[in-house]
Design an enzyme around this catalytic site. Structure first.
Site, PDB file in Angstrom:
ATOM      1  CB  THR A  33      -1.004  -0.044   1.176  1.00 39.67           C
ATOM      2  OG1 THR A  33      -1.958   1.008   1.029  1.00 39.67           O
ATOM      3  CG2 THR A  33      -0.310   0.105   2.524  1.00 39.67           C
ATOM      4  CG  ASN A  34      -0.463   4.642  -1.397  1.00 38.97           C
ATOM      5  OD1 ASN A  34      -1.124   5.417  -0.704  1.00 38.97           O
ATOM      6  ND2 ASN A  34      -0.976   4.015  -2.448  1.00 38.97           N
ATOM      7  CG  ASP A  35       3.348   6.865   3.657  1.00 42.19           C
ATOM      8  OD1 ASP A  35       3.046   5.941   4.431  1.00 42.19           O
ATOM      9  OD2 ASP A  35       4.510   7.276   3.488  1.00 42.19           O
ATOM     10  CB  SER A  36      -3.002   7.791   0.217  1.00 36.56           C
ATOM     11  OG  SER A  36      -4.186   8.553   0.165  1.00 36.56           O
TER      12      SER A  36
END
Ligand code: CTP
Ligand code: CA
Length: 227
Positions: A33-36
């Site tokens: 996933t990512n930091d959003s």
């Protein structure tokens, strides 16, 4: 569906917003996933609601709760986000794609059992996900389409490239390497680009204020209809 006429700059408009990060599972307990945080997209959804729009919010993984009063669709993967947005696209007037969609997923698919370790190194083979925004751009008939561009260098060049490649009406670019901009915080510094180039460079603002200013820009550029 409300039975009374809403008032405001976006009264009668249907707005689709995507927010948050997608999650690409490797196996039942692991994922990419990512930091959003979802904050920018949620602020846009909320601002659109306050401007009188009917808002559908397709959200991936987020760090904060979604605003009340929207039609909320929760998704995990890029593929699920694609399915959710293409399903409602035709009836939308404005689409704002603030979500941070994963560019890659596990090539072998989601393993149905927990992957066991073996050896000292592991090479993970990934394959491209479908670009949701580009898909919407190609299918555009009447929608006003707004994308985001997260960059760490050559912001204008990459943003304009995304605007054209994905057939967007506007691109909201932010340099995510600058303090106060981009993922996770409560503020953002964005530049908005259109076909003609830079439309507006906003100063450091709260995400709520960025959302208001962006929706005003969008409203100004909508084709005039009726009253
Ligand atoms: N986007 C999307 N589907 C993807 C990847 C990105 O819809 N599979 C959308 C994002 O929601 C955003 C825009 O495309 O509105 C730009 O995302 P960004 O990551 O900045 O650009 P990419 O085109 O993915 O290029 P790169 O990551 O290589 O910079
Ligand atoms: Ca990307």
């Amino acid at each position: 569906e409300s039975w009374f006429a809403r008032s405001g700059t976006l009264a009668g408009k249907r707005v689709l917003v995507t927010a948050g990060g997608t999650m690409e599972r490797l196996d039942p307990v692991r994922y990419l996933t990512n930091d959003s945080s979802g904050k920018m997209g949620f602020a846009i959804a909320e601002a659109a609601l306050l401007m009188g729009a009917e808002v559908t919010l397709v959200a991936g993984r987020t760090a904060v709760p979604p605003p009340a009063g929207v039609e909320l669709v929760r998704v995990e993967s890029a593929q699920q986000m694609l399915d959710a947005v293409t399903g409602v696209y035709d009836k939308m007037d404005i689409v704002v794609k603030a979500a941070a969609v994963a560019d890659y997923r596990r090539a072998a698919g989601v393993s149905d059992h927990k992957l066991k370790k073996s050896g000292e190194r592991l090479t993970l083979e990934l394959e491209r996900t479908t670009d949701v925004l580009e898909t919407l751009g190609k299918r555009k008939n009447h929608q006003f389409l707004v994308g985001f561009a997260a960059e760490t260098e050559q912001v204008e060049r990459y943003a304009m490239d995304k605007l054209r490649r994905k057939h967007c009406d506007l691109i909201v670019a932010n340099d995510v390497s600058i303090e106060g901009a981009g993922f996770n915080g409560d503020t953002n510094i964005v530049q908005v680009y259109g076909e003609e180039g830079l439309v507006e460079a906003l100063p450091l603002l709260s995400k709520r204020e960025v959302a208001n200013r962006l929706l005003e820009l969008i409203a100004d550029r909508l084709p005039r209809s009726g009253g």
